[in-house]
Design an enzyme around this catalytic site. Sequence first.
Site, mmCIF file in Angstrom:
data_model
loop_
_atom_site.group_PDB
_atom_site.id
_atom_site.type_symbol
_atom_site.label_atom_id
_atom_site.label_comp_id
_atom_site.label_asym_id
_atom_site.label_seq_id
_atom_site.Cartn_x
_atom_site.Cartn_y
_atom_site.Cartn_z
ATOM 1 C CD GLU A 1 -2.928 -1.307 2.196
ATOM 2 O OE1 GLU A 1 -2.435 -1.580 3.307
ATOM 3 O OE2 GLU A 1 -4.141 -1.153 2.007
ATOM 4 C CD GLU B 1 -3.659 -6.690 3.623
ATOM 5 O OE1 GLU B 1 -3.569 -7.503 2.669
ATOM 6 O OE2 GLU B 1 -2.998 -5.644 3.675
#
Length: 700
Positions: free
Chosen positions: A135, A155
């Site tokens: 990210e 995730e």
Amino acid sequence: MSLLGALSDRTLELGPAREAEPSGNWRRARTADHVVWLVLDRPGKSVNTIDRSVIEELATHLDWVEAQRPVALVIRSAKPAGFAAGADIAQFTGASKEEIAGMLGAAHGVLDRLAGLSAHTVAVVHGHCLGAGLELALACRHRIAVSGASLGFPEVMLGLHPGLGGTYRSTAVADPLEAMTMMLTGKAMPARKAKAVGLVDAVVEERHVAAAVEAALHGEFRPREGGLKGAALRLRPARRLAAAQMRKSVAARASEAHYPAPYRLIDLWEVHGGDARAMQAAELESFSALVAGETAQNLVRVFFLREAMRGLRKGASGISHVHVVGAGAMGGDIAAWCAREGLRVTVSDVALPSIGRAMKAATRMLRATLKDPLKVRDALDRLVPDPGGLGIAAADLVIEAAPERLELKRRLYAEIEPRLKAGAILATNTSALPLETLAEGLADPARFVGLHFFNPVSRMQLVEIVRHARASDETLRRATAFAVEIGRLPAPVKSAPGFLVNRALTPYMAEALIMVGEGIPKERIDAAAEAFGMPMGPVELADRVGLDIAVEVGASLRRALGADKYPESPAWLTEMVAAGRLGAKAGKGLYDYDGDGKPAKRKLDALPDGAPGDADLTDRLILPMLDAVVACLREGVVESEEIADGAMIFGTGFAPFRGGPLAYARARGIETVTAAMTRLESRLGTRFHPDAGWAALSRP
Ligand code: NAD
């Protein structure tokens, strides 16, 4: 070498000629051609993780960058292992939704500033670039991957989706369907694939990083913005179709009730895809709700249980050659797994055909798990058929996996022990025989230990490290280290009937068989357990274990622990076994099996009504299992709730999103659980009598 070239080296030495400002997690340098390098190098850690301090310090560096107005900002990592392994998940445990939202909101603000810089921004990633690391890279205008890098969003395995801008940035820059698949599966992508789908702009060898950075600065990498597919999927009807397809494939793997994260991610993208602002706000909201929810909290707990079990390793085992005696279902699998993990392995058996079958099965398992033919060949080279048992004298560890018969095993030890080299360990894979009794004839019982693997070894991560009174601490230490070294998770247990896992699993299967005897459709029993989150229903599990073995294990636990909790197997079951209906291995047991080994199950809606409700079925199955785990804790068979939960998850597949049997009992309430048991006891008998150990759990 140009200054840029020198700085692109990830070992980055900041000499006096350069402006350097070492501070906390980041190192900063500016070159003569007005390029600023920010190098992430978290002190005292072998890999970078992203936490609040990393983001806060980044904000300070951005203040400086904004004031200095360099031509470009390049971000990379100084760790040989990779760019960053993701967010530091410890910060998610126990935090409320509001706390998480506050923390993340601030972090989003910092990454938005990075994304909005007027300077060129370039992330150079090598090794692992995962989760929050990716990210961070996605907030840069360009990404350059060094060959061998792997990029991904794991995730979902923690019951989450990306929460630091990953959902909308990845779907905006890359092929949105590929980006969604990556997030939905949690699988990392190799650098070349990442380039093909548009996640990175270039893949280069380390020595070409500086040139690639210069190319980025000269505008040679044009943003793809998801290509043609990206354009089409900016239209809501197109996303709706794709989202429906995604929901279908997710539903085949995980239910929404147990694993909401992938479903929330699909919703996010379907509703807001293409609208970065809206998707960012929705991502924040959805991530905060997920992270504070039960599934993610439990999966994060499971992550730490795994770490705790790995952490039981103290020092190295010193084992590089393993000899396995008995190349049957278990021995063959154990030998193949050890070879896969890089050890030299010799295998002996009284029956030559067993070794032949084991080698064939090993090839299949290695091909399926390693994929790369060169690695398969190397592993097979390490696996040596040794009918004469010559390897025993050279092995650091001998694992006995002969049939479950006391006299046979003792006779084998009498042959093996005199041939062992000094310092070698003798281990048994016995499921149930007491180690004290097995060790009786040994000259040196201190070197004897149980290494109880689970079937199939390649999928079940647990190894129970079984101790007995005369085993030495050093033997136990080395056996534990060995399990971790071969990529398995050790659970130290005391030699006691069934150890932990079989003792807890047996009443679960036994109760299912009692229910079958009561006329409850077996499909309904299996469905109730699966709805609870077990990977396989108990009726099918009994078939897979083998009904003969299930009856035998039940009988041995009954002899050792009494008929109160381990009642007699039903007569119809012993008759089935006598008639050769042994389960999946015979093609018929409680179910009939087709050529591919699949059970013929009737559809639930085709079953007669009138059966007890599913909650009652589930309690009858699950509570006796919890009770056995509590008894094991009380008796010291297992030392801690954490290891007990970890062992049940990694040895039986106990619903990970529930955090393990004891975490489940605690979440439901100890008093509520024992009251439910007492109610069942008054209706069904002493097998539901709550163990005395529950009292200790209910104390704060
Ligand atoms: P198996 O019958 O498949 O294999 C046993 C092997 O030992 C056979 O190949 C047999 O030829 C060989 N053997 C017999 N006598 C021997 C001797 N004197 N010397 C050398 N080899 C000999 O049995 P298995 O299921 O692999 O079980 C082996 C052990 O592992 C048992 O103690 C069992 O309780 C334990 N175990 C089994 C499972 C399971 O699911 N099958 C799981 C965990 C532990």
